[in-house]
Scaffold this active site. Structure first.
Site, mmCIF file in Angstrom:
data_model
loop_
_atom_site.group_PDB
_atom_site.id
_atom_site.type_symbol
_atom_site.label_atom_id
_atom_site.label_comp_id
_atom_site.label_asym_id
_atom_site.label_seq_id
_atom_site.Cartn_x
_atom_site.Cartn_y
_atom_site.Cartn_z
ATOM 1 N N GLU A 294 1.916 -4.304 -9.284
ATOM 2 C CA GLU A 294 2.536 -5.630 -9.462
ATOM 3 C C GLU A 294 1.537 -6.628 -8.915
ATOM 4 O OE1 GLU A 294 5.247 -6.116 -11.022
ATOM 5 O OE2 GLU A 294 6.203 -4.145 -10.992
ATOM 6 N N CYS B 205 4.982 -15.029 -6.370
ATOM 7 C CA CYS B 205 4.174 -14.699 -7.557
ATOM 8 C C CYS B 205 4.810 -15.262 -8.820
ATOM 9 C CB CYS B 205 4.018 -13.191 -7.664
ATOM 10 S SG CYS B 205 5.612 -12.349 -7.647
ATOM 11 N N LYS C 245 2.168 0.769 3.975
ATOM 12 C CA LYS C 245 1.191 -0.093 4.629
ATOM 13 C C LYS C 245 1.526 -1.536 4.264
ATOM 14 C CE LYS C 245 -2.532 -2.128 3.971
ATOM 15 N NZ LYS C 245 -2.279 -3.301 4.833
ATOM 16 N N GLU D 284 -5.014 -18.349 -10.100
ATOM 17 C CA GLU D 284 -3.793 -18.348 -9.288
ATOM 18 C C GLU D 284 -4.069 -19.101 -7.981
ATOM 19 O OE1 GLU D 284 -2.479 -14.655 -7.386
ATOM 20 O OE2 GLU D 284 -0.424 -15.135 -7.965
ATOM 21 N N GLY E 146 0.445 -6.947 -4.945
ATOM 22 C CA GLY E 146 -0.554 -7.806 -4.303
ATOM 23 C C GLY E 146 -1.387 -8.498 -5.364
ATOM 24 N N SER E 147 -2.614 -8.827 -5.002
ATOM 25 C CA SER E 147 -3.454 -9.614 -5.915
ATOM 26 C C SER E 147 -4.023 -8.754 -7.041
ATOM 27 C CB SER E 147 -4.593 -10.241 -5.116
ATOM 28 O OG SER E 147 -5.403 -9.208 -4.587
HETATM 29 P P1 NAD Z 1 -3.724 -8.575 -1.442
HETATM 30 O O1 NAD Z 1 -4.038 -7.924 -2.741
HETATM 31 O O2 NAD Z 1 -4.820 -9.216 -0.706
HETATM 32 O O3 NAD Z 1 -3.072 -7.519 -0.429
HETATM 33 C C1 NAD Z 1 -1.919 -6.780 -0.777
HETATM 34 C C2 NAD Z 1 -1.885 -5.509 0.058
HETATM 35 O O4 NAD Z 1 -2.981 -4.681 -0.323
HETATM 36 C C3 NAD Z 1 -2.037 -5.747 1.560
HETATM 37 O O5 NAD Z 1 -1.216 -4.837 2.255
HETATM 38 C C4 NAD Z 1 -3.499 -5.434 1.789
HETATM 39 O O6 NAD Z 1 -3.807 -5.035 3.114
HETATM 40 C C5 NAD Z 1 -3.700 -4.282 0.825
HETATM 41 N N1 NAD Z 1 -5.102 -4.051 0.452
HETATM 42 C C6 NAD Z 1 -6.109 -4.948 0.417
HETATM 43 N N2 NAD Z 1 -7.265 -4.325 0.054
HETATM 44 C C7 NAD Z 1 -6.956 -3.028 -0.162
HETATM 45 C C8 NAD Z 1 -7.720 -1.888 -0.539
HETATM 46 N N3 NAD Z 1 -9.023 -1.975 -0.797
HETATM 47 N N4 NAD Z 1 -7.083 -0.692 -0.650
HETATM 48 C C9 NAD Z 1 -5.760 -0.591 -0.390
HETATM 49 N N5 NAD Z 1 -4.993 -1.640 -0.014
HETATM 50 C C10 NAD Z 1 -5.576 -2.850 0.095
HETATM 51 O O7 NAD Z 1 -2.536 -9.596 -1.765
HETATM 52 P P2 NAD Z 1 -1.884 -10.625 -0.769
HETATM 53 O O8 NAD Z 1 -2.870 -11.727 -0.564
HETATM 54 O O9 NAD Z 1 -1.303 -9.918 0.382
HETATM 55 O O10 NAD Z 1 -0.655 -11.168 -1.643
HETATM 56 C C11 NAD Z 1 -0.732 -12.214 -2.543
HETATM 57 C C12 NAD Z 1 -0.888 -11.702 -3.953
HETATM 58 O O11 NAD Z 1 0.189 -10.821 -4.280
HETATM 59 C C13 NAD Z 1 -0.819 -12.809 -4.992
HETATM 60 O O12 NAD Z 1 -1.827 -12.571 -5.948
HETATM 61 C C14 NAD Z 1 0.552 -12.635 -5.624
HETATM 62 O O13 NAD Z 1 0.671 -13.101 -6.946
HETATM 63 C C15 NAD Z 1 0.715 -11.157 -5.560
HETATM 64 N N6 NAD Z 1 2.122 -10.775 -5.653
HETATM 65 C C16 NAD Z 1 2.559 -10.195 -6.800
HETATM 66 C C17 NAD Z 1 3.899 -9.860 -6.926
HETATM 67 C C18 NAD Z 1 4.440 -9.233 -8.178
HETATM 68 O O14 NAD Z 1 5.571 -8.766 -8.159
HETATM 69 N N7 NAD Z 1 3.690 -9.180 -9.256
HETATM 70 C C19 NAD Z 1 4.780 -10.113 -5.874
HETATM 71 C C20 NAD Z 1 4.280 -10.707 -4.715
HETATM 72 C C21 NAD Z 1 2.943 -11.035 -4.611
#
Ligand code: NAD
Length: 496
Positions: free
Chosen positions: A265, A299, A190, A399, A243-244
């Site tokens: 991550e 990130c 996804k 962040e 993600g976040s």
């Molecule tokens: P996000 O957490 O909003 O979304 C990430 C993914 O999770 C998306 O596909 C989203 O649709 C999905 N998602 C959201 N809610 C969910 C739920 N309740 N259940 C299952 N899936 C869900 O993050 P974003 O805004 O897309 O990305 C930015 C964030 O990602 C920043 O915080 C950044 O630091 C982090 N990030 C971390 C790394 C790492 O390697 N540590 C790498 C890239 C980005």
């Protein structure tokens, strides 16, 4: 669509037409009855209809992946390696188109997608296609209390749920797909609903390479509507999420009662420590890049710069000089910085600049630029450098994930380390010094997953990658990803 190249052409040709993309379920591309609309962040114009998938679509994808698992997991690593290498070849052959699409969908300049995102996607597939061939497990022959040979068998686990973010869309999705498939799992991915275009084209590469139906599935939709059904499906024993931090923690809480294997991550607030021994002219270009490249939407970008007081003023003026050299605007024109990914994210980043003003910080450069022409409605922020920030300010503790950095002076090594460690995040840090002892002592004391010393974003995929504290759980990399996507079984056979 006949193949990957046709799929890319379909999205790139006649840019004014709203195109519709679909899910890949059980080897077929299927549209949904409801759609989400994706906006080109550089122009603010709608450009793509994408599936608004819900539990029903996710259920079908998981069912297909579950059905495909026994046959796929029984294939040889050589077979899986050959198929993954084919995907790499297909992406490489269409690199230009993938890069243009990633730029249009995400807002990053085309040159960046062409030199970082898409080559890294190709590398991810090649890397794991070969890593799996070289992976060996320990074996031990024991004599007492009985003579026996012990060996470890790494079994694929089942259906892997792969959830990825919008900042490095194909780069990060492929870093999950490649090891999960190499290890013999089937997958349901996804991608972020904000940037799904290149993932859809990539799905054509899997079909074109000859992956059997059901082995790779993709369901596009929002986190709550499509992501959660994936996380809570009992047929999906392993979840890899990037993600976040907020969403990562939510996923952990949903997966824990089902005893799933989870890799997280998450976010970062990375410190960059600059000691007075450095040659500023030598290090400033890379430090500036570490702050602002990809609009600060990596990130691993530096966001808190701790600079020794002796060189603080000179550092700030050289950083500002370099930051001002960076151009901002149309991603197709290869400016240094393109657009932030969305209106929502733009408003979030801009709110931190407003906060800096409210808190009477000093803004040395940056802010929201006014862009003329076709990008006048895009979401742009210039490289922004802020000083005179209180240690408790949200600017130094949350962040921002945009091109906004804070520079803070320090007097002693202990003070720099304490400040760097004083946030809940622990993803990465960088240290800049000519003193080897200082480098090792500082690197050792920092509570983060990766420390770069006199360099930044140099990634060797054999090394473990991941975060400590609120930045993550688990590690990715050759051995770590293979460990994560397999179940180790110890087999003990008595010899006599
Ligand atoms: P996000 O957490 O909003 O979304 C990430 C993914 O999770 C998306 O596909 C989203 O649709 C999905 N998602 C959201 N809610 C969910 C739920 N309740 N259940 C299952 N899936 C869900 O993050 P974003 O805004 O897309 O990305 C930015 C964030 O990602 C920043 O915080 C950044 O630091 C982090 N990030 C971390 C790394 C790492 O390697 N540590 C790498 C890239 C980005």
């Amino acid at each position: 669509m006949q193949n990957t190249s046709c799929a890319a052409d379909f999205l790139l040709h006649e840019p004014s037409k709203l195109r519709t993309i679909s899910n890949l379920i059980d080897g077929k591309f299927v549209e949904t009855s409801e759609n989400l609309v994706s906006v080109n962040p550089a122009t603010g114009e709608e450009w793509l209809n994408l599936p608004r998938s819900k539990a029903a679509e996710m259920d079908k994808a998981v069912e297909a992946a579950d059905r495909a698992f026994p046959a796929w997991s029984a294939t040889s690593v050589q077979h899986r390696s050959r198929l993954l290498n084919k995907v790499a070849d297909i992406v490489e052959a269409n690199l230009e188109e993938f890069a243009r699409l990633e730029s249009k969908d995400q807002g990053k300049p085309i040159y960046l997608a062409k030199t970082i995102d898409i080559p890294r996607c190709v590398h991810n597939f090649r890397f794991f296609a070969t890593a799996i061939l070289h992976h060996t497990n320990p074996s031990v022959i024991q004599k007492e209390p009985v003579e026996a040979v012990n060996y470890v068998k790494s079994d694929p686990i089942g259906v892997a749920g792969l959830i990825s973010p919008w900042n490095l869309p194909l780069y990060l999705l492929s870093f999950k797909l490649a090891p999960a498939l190499a290890c013999g799992n089937t997958v349901v991915c996804k991608p972020s609903e904000i940037t799904s275009a290149t993932a859809w084209v990539l799905m054509h590469a899997f079909v074109e390479a000859g992956f059997p139906a059901g082995v790779v599935n993709m369901v596009i939709g929002t986190g709550p509507e499509a992501g959660e059904p994936l996380v809570t499906d009992p047929r999906v024993p392993v979840i890899s999420f990037t993600g976040s931090t907020v969403i990562g923690k939510k996923i952990a809480s949903l997966a824990a009662p089902l005893n799933k294997k989870v890799s997280l991550e998450m976010g970062g607030k990375n410190a960059c420590i600059v000691y007075p021994s450095v040659d500023l002219d030598e290090v400033i270009p890379t430090i500036t890049r570490s702050c602002f490249i990809n609009q600060g939407e990596i990130c691993l970008c530096s966001s808190r710069l701790y600079v020794h007081r002796e060189i603080f003023d000179e550092f700030c003026s050289k950083l500002v000089e370099k930051a001002k050299e960076m151009t901002v605007g149309d991603p197709e024109e290869n400016k240094t910085l393109g657009a932030l990914v969305s209106d929502v994210h733009f408003k979030k980043v801009a709110s931190y600049i407003d906060l800096a003003k409210e808190e009477n910080c000093e803004i040395l450069c940056g802010g929201v630029p006014s862009i003329e022409g076709k990008c006048s409605n895009g979401y742009f922020v210039s490289p922004t450098v802020v000083t005179n920030v209180k240690a408790t300010s949200r600017l130094l503790n949350e962040e921002i994930f945009g091109p906004v950095v804070c520079v803070v002076p320090f007097d002693t090594r202990d003070e720099a380390i304490a400040k760097a460690n004083a946030v809940p995040y622990g993803l990465s840090a960088s240290i800049w010094s000519k003193n080897v002892d200082e480098i090792h002592a500082t690197a050792s004391a920092l509570r983060v997953g990766t420390v770069w010393c006199n360099c930044w974003l140099v990634r060797e995929l054999n090394m473990p990658f991941g975060g400590t504290k609120d930045s993550g759980m688990g590690r990715e990399g050759a051995a770590d990803s293979i460990h994560f996507f397999t179940e180790q079984k110890t087999i003990c056979v008595k010899i006599n």
